[in-house]
Structure formats: structure tokens, C-alpha cells
Design a protein around this motif. Sequence first.
Motif, PDB file in Angstrom:
ATOM      1  N   GLN A  26       0.835  -1.207   0.000  1.00 50.85           N
ATOM      2  CA  GLN A  26       0.000   0.000   0.000  1.00 50.85           C
ATOM      3  C   GLN A  26       0.872   1.261   0.000  1.00 50.85           C
ATOM      4  OE1 GLN A  26      -3.058   0.286   2.962  1.00 50.85           O
ATOM      5  NE2 GLN A  26      -3.954  -1.707   2.471  1.00 50.85           N
ATOM      6  N   CYS A  27       1.947   1.219   0.780  1.00 51.92           N
ATOM      7  CA  CYS A  27       2.859   2.369   0.827  1.00 51.92           C
ATOM      8  C   CYS A  27       3.545   2.584  -0.526  1.00 51.92           C
ATOM      9  CB  CYS A  27       3.899   2.168   1.923  1.00 51.92           C
ATOM     10  SG  CYS A  27       3.222   2.208   3.604  1.00 51.92           S
ATOM     11  N   ASN A  48       1.143   4.222  -2.784  1.00 56.73           N
ATOM     12  CA  ASN A  48       1.023   5.630  -2.403  1.00 56.73           C
ATOM     13  C   ASN A  48       2.157   6.467  -2.983  1.00 56.73           C
ATOM     14  OD1 ASN A  48      -0.169   7.798  -0.650  1.00 56.73           O
ATOM     15  ND2 ASN A  48       1.835   7.674   0.340  1.00 56.73           N
ATOM     16  N   GLU A  49       3.319   5.842  -3.179  1.00 58.08           N
ATOM     17  CA  GLU A  49       4.464   6.548  -3.764  1.00 58.08           C
ATOM     18  C   GLU A  49       4.390   6.618  -5.282  1.00 58.08           C
ATOM     19  OE1 GLU A  49       6.699   8.173  -2.123  1.00 58.08           O
ATOM     20  OE2 GLU A  49       6.201   7.482  -0.095  1.00 58.08           O
ATOM     21  N   THR A  92       6.572   0.531   9.194  1.00 58.79           N
ATOM     22  CA  THR A  92       6.638   0.362   7.733  1.00 58.79           C
ATOM     23  C   THR A  92       6.344   1.650   6.970  1.00 58.79           C
ATOM     24  OG1 THR A  92       6.084  -1.978   7.949  1.00 58.79           O
ATOM     25  CG2 THR A  92       5.756  -0.973   5.779  1.00 58.79           C
ATOM     26  N   PRO A  93       5.251   2.393   7.289  1.00 61.50           N
ATOM     27  CA  PRO A  93       4.984   3.620   6.517  1.00 61.50           C
ATOM     28  C   PRO A  93       6.113   4.649   6.626  1.00 61.50           C
ATOM     29  CG  PRO A  93       3.017   2.945   7.717  1.00 61.50           C
ATOM     30  CD  PRO A  93       4.143   2.106   8.230  1.00 61.50           C
ATOM     31  N   VAL A 153       9.184   3.408   4.455  1.00 58.88           N
ATOM     32  CA  VAL A 153       8.961   3.544   3.012  1.00 58.88           C
ATOM     33  C   VAL A 153       8.987   5.010   2.583  1.00 58.88           C
ATOM     34  CG1 VAL A 153       7.326   3.164   1.126  1.00 58.88           C
ATOM     35  CG2 VAL A 153       7.707   1.379   2.834  1.00 58.88           C
ATOM     36  N   ARG A 154       8.309   5.880   3.339  1.00 61.80           N
ATOM     37  CA  ARG A 154       8.286   7.298   2.979  1.00 61.80           C
ATOM     38  C   ARG A 154       9.701   7.887   3.018  1.00 61.80           C
ATOM     39  NH1 ARG A 154       7.872  11.831   1.189  1.00 61.80           N
ATOM     40  NH2 ARG A 154       8.093  10.457  -0.586  1.00 61.80           N
ATOM     41  N   ASN A 201      -1.509   3.190   7.890  1.00 58.83           N
ATOM     42  CA  ASN A 201      -1.775   3.753   6.570  1.00 58.83           C
ATOM     43  C   ASN A 201      -0.507   4.396   6.030  1.00 58.83           C
ATOM     44  OD1 ASN A 201      -4.835   3.497   6.275  1.00 58.83           O
ATOM     45  ND2 ASN A 201      -4.661   4.546   8.266  1.00 58.83           N
ATOM     46  N   PRO A 202      -0.396   4.475   4.705  1.00 60.54           N
ATOM     47  CA  PRO A 202       0.756   5.178   4.131  1.00 60.54           C
ATOM     48  C   PRO A 202       0.795   6.624   4.599  1.00 60.54           C
ATOM     49  CG  PRO A 202      -0.421   3.933   2.451  1.00 60.54           C
ATOM     50  CD  PRO A 202      -1.279   3.907   3.673  1.00 60.54           C
ATOM     51  N   LYS A 253       2.651  12.310   1.370  1.00 58.85           N
ATOM     52  CA  LYS A 253       3.905  12.817   0.808  1.00 58.85           C
ATOM     53  C   LYS A 253       3.993  14.324   1.017  1.00 58.85           C
ATOM     54  CE  LYS A 253       3.206  10.840  -3.254  1.00 58.85           C
ATOM     55  NZ  LYS A 253       3.453  10.452  -4.674  1.00 58.85           N
TER      56      LYS A 253
END
Length: 547
Positions: free
Chosen positions: A9-10, A13-14, A134-135, A138-139, A169-170, A173
Motif C-alpha cells: 500500500q505504501c 502511495n508513492e 513500515t509507513p 517507506v516514505r 496507513n501510508p 507525501k
Amino acid sequence: MNTAELLVQCLENEGVQYIFGLPGEENLHVLEALKHSSIKFITTRHEQGAAFMADVYGRLTGKAGVCLSTLGPGATNLMTGVADANLDGAPLVAITGQVGTDRMHIESHQYLDLVAMFAPVTKWNKQIVRPSITPEVVRKAFKRSQSEKPGAVHIDLPENIAAMPVEGNPLRKDNSEKTYASFASIRAAAAAICQAVNPLILVGNGAIRAHASDAVTQFATLLNIPVANTFMGKGVIPYTHQLALWSVGLQQRDFITCAFDNTDLVIAIGYDLIEFSPKKWNRNGEIPIVHIGVSPAEIDSSYIPNAEVVGDISDSLYEILKLADRQGKPDPLAISLRSEIRADYEQYAHDDGFPIKPQKLIYDLRQVMGPDDIVISDVGAHKMWMARHYHCHSPNTCIISNGFAAMGIAIPGALAAKLIHPKRKVVAVTGDGGFMMNSQELETALRVGTPFVTIIFNDGGYGLIEWKQENQFGKGNSSFVHFSNPDFVKLAESMGLKGYRVESALDLIPTLKEALAQDVPAVIDCPVDYRENHRFSQKAGELSCAL
């Protein structure tokens, strides 16, 4: 959901469209999550190919390409492509599977400390040790990868963490703002430019990353300053422009060397020292330099700027233009050099020698390729000739790795280029050495429907190393560089591709046009006359810079 599903999901989102990689036991949960994702997973035949695909995807789009492997040998296979992206300034995110955290304290099957292993070849890398982080991981990975100077990052996901349940949730940005140069640095740069009699612009890949092509062209035109580009800066200014001096970066003297010998100011725009060491053009550190880039200048005894303009490149150039009232004309030597460079290029237009001279092969390739079509050069003797003789109308139409400069990039890179630009013609230019390093990815290209053409400069050896050996030890003094090849036409046909062999100089253009018209990947075996390497070195040694 589990951590692997949140990870995917993340990635969505990217804006991730593709992940290149191989399946493995330790990334099974990630692969299962991708089955229900908008992201397309492209199964490659080797992890190095996957990393090169992500590398070139990042370089062409400015968005991080993503590659995936399992642990141990899968992860070690990624390393070359990851290092290439990092040194070439291409955004890339590598994701590896890993043993469970409950096995890391003991000797475990296929276990390596991947965070330690990837540290020297990435900007940042981290293991996900708790599902809830995790979010953030990844971000941060994407932000670090895509920020100037771009490069590679690595995320390590243990298999037991991947399977754990998680809520989350992601992350949203953030919008990074441009930075702008100080007025003091703008004034200092403008003053240096106005005082210079024979200024010269050296433009690099940073100007392409900053989308500053129009600004550079306008800046050079209005101030009447000649422009040389690095191998990775091709196309920043159109090669047809009257002030374009084409490429600099060969490890020996060439026409463009004379422009550096005669200049009293180098204006370096988006120039990365890794592309072409300043010790090659400013050995004693005596040439004054104006540095214009998004990042401060790197430290080097031959690269100490008199003025350092750090901020958005286009804005900096336009601000300098407001203050620089330079009325001078271009260096007469530089203008005469342009005529010599073009004459040297054009003399091969009708050469009918066979095996084909590399200059002729590249000249004909340029005639067939349109202004926006893309070539990906592998690494070897042909790269030197591509850098010198394949000229570009616009940025990112000739991709050359000249940071890490890894062999084997051309075929995987061409696949990525065709995914991004399916309507453009794409050609992978490679030597027979580089071809055999990742030729397996032609099957991947056939399977995913990316028809591009691979031209093999066939000389039966590692031509660049032979060239260097002969330069150092004398003609005929090469060793350990020769090998035999398979029948490349039959090899292509056995994979369901189109195979061609060039048997005269007149064959090349019609063969290339036919190959580009196919709806499957095509391979062209082209014998090349690398005696030109020695002739060039001899000519370079006799080069005079007199008008």
C-alpha cells in the motif's frame, strides 16, 4: 492486513508502477500482496537485470525505480545495479527478503547482514524491525532516494515481520520546496563571467535532473559562451546549436581539450565530479571556476570554485543573466574547434570499410534514430565512441553510465526505457562482452512486450581493456582480453526474437530500420573494426591546439 500488504500500500502511495525482481521464499508475502495490487511485477531472469531496470527507470523518470529480491544470493546479485544507480545519481529503492528476526543471532541458511552489506552502495538503508514503522521507512526511503543528489536506498524485510498483522496507513507525501541561491553568490558569479575573456560552460547530469535544459541553452546563447557536456549531460543543449562543443570525458586528449587549455573561466552547471574528474581538465587547479548547482561543490584540489551558486539551477541562471552584461564574443579557438569536431564526425558518413568502423556505425545509427528516440549504451570501447560520436537533440535520449560504469546495463536499461516510452524507438548499444552479461533479459523483454533493438559491437574481446593495455604498453601488447562468441543470430532466434547479421557497411541502415519495425525484440550482430581505437590514440597524441 499483514506488514507485506501495508508495504505494498505504501509503494502504491508513492506512485510505483513497476517492481522488477525475482520471487523467493523470504519474499512470498510481498509477492502475494502484489497479486492484488495496481503495481505490475516484472519477473526478470537475474537480480542484476532487475536492479539495472530500476536504475534506468529512475534516471529517465526522476521517480525511484523499485527492484525486489530474496535474501542471500538474490540480494548479492542486486548489488551491482544498486551501486550503479547510487553513483550515477539515479533514484532507486531496493527491497530484499530476509530470514526471520528469530534466526539472526545464530548461523542461518543464506543469512547475511544485508543492512551492513548495502551500506557502502546506498544513501540510506534500514531493516523493518516492527510492523508499525513500515509507513515511515517507506516514505523516508523514497524521499531520500529522490532528493538531490538522487541515489539508491535499501529496505530489508524479515519474513516473520512481513507476516505479522499490523494496522496503519501510508504517510502523506510532503511537498519539498525549491531552494534559491543567495544574491551575493549570484553577484559574484555574474562578475566573474563579465570579466572573463574566454569563458567555457561545462554542463553535467545535474542540469538534466533539474530540468534546466532550456535555461542552459538561453544562458549560453545570450552570453555567447560555448558549451561542452559530460557523457551524462548529453542533450542539455541541442548538438546542432552553434555554441555546442559536444562531449568531454575521454581519458585522453581530444579537440575539446584545447577549449579547456585556452579558457580563463569554467562555468560548471549541474556538474558532478564523478562524471569527469577535474584533474583531467584542471590538473593544477589554476582555471577559475563558477559552480552552479542544486548542491554545494564537492571537495577536490582541482575544483575550488571562485563563486558557488547553490540553488535551483534554472532560477540561478536567469538571475545571473539579469546582472551579466557580457558583450564578448565566443573564444575564436572554440568556434574553430566546433568546425573541426563536426568535420571529424562527418568524414565517416560514406565510409564503406568492413568490419565497420565504430564512427560509421554510430553515424548511421544517428541517421535512423529520431530526435526523441532513446539509445542505452553499455560499457566498453563502444561507450567511448558513443560518447564522442552519438549526439543528442534533447536530454535523456542517450543514457550512458559514467559514475559506476557497470557492464551489462544496456539490455535491462532498454527494457525499462521501452516501458516508459512505448512509442519511441529504443536501441541498446553493447559490446559482445556486455551482451553476454545480461542477454537473458531479452526473454524478459519478449515476455513483457517491449520490442527494442540490440546492436552488438562484435570484436571477440574486451576491447576497452585491450585499448588501454596498448596505450600503456604499446601496440600489440594486450593480454587476457579475447574470447569466442555464440552465433548471435541463432541465439536470438532460439529465444523467439529476430536476429540479423551485418555483412557490409551498406547493410547497416536497412537492417536497423527493419529491426526497429519488428514487434518483438531484435538483435543485430555487427562486426566492428577496433583498429580505430589505436588510430584515435595516435591522433590524440599529435593534437595541436593552434588556431
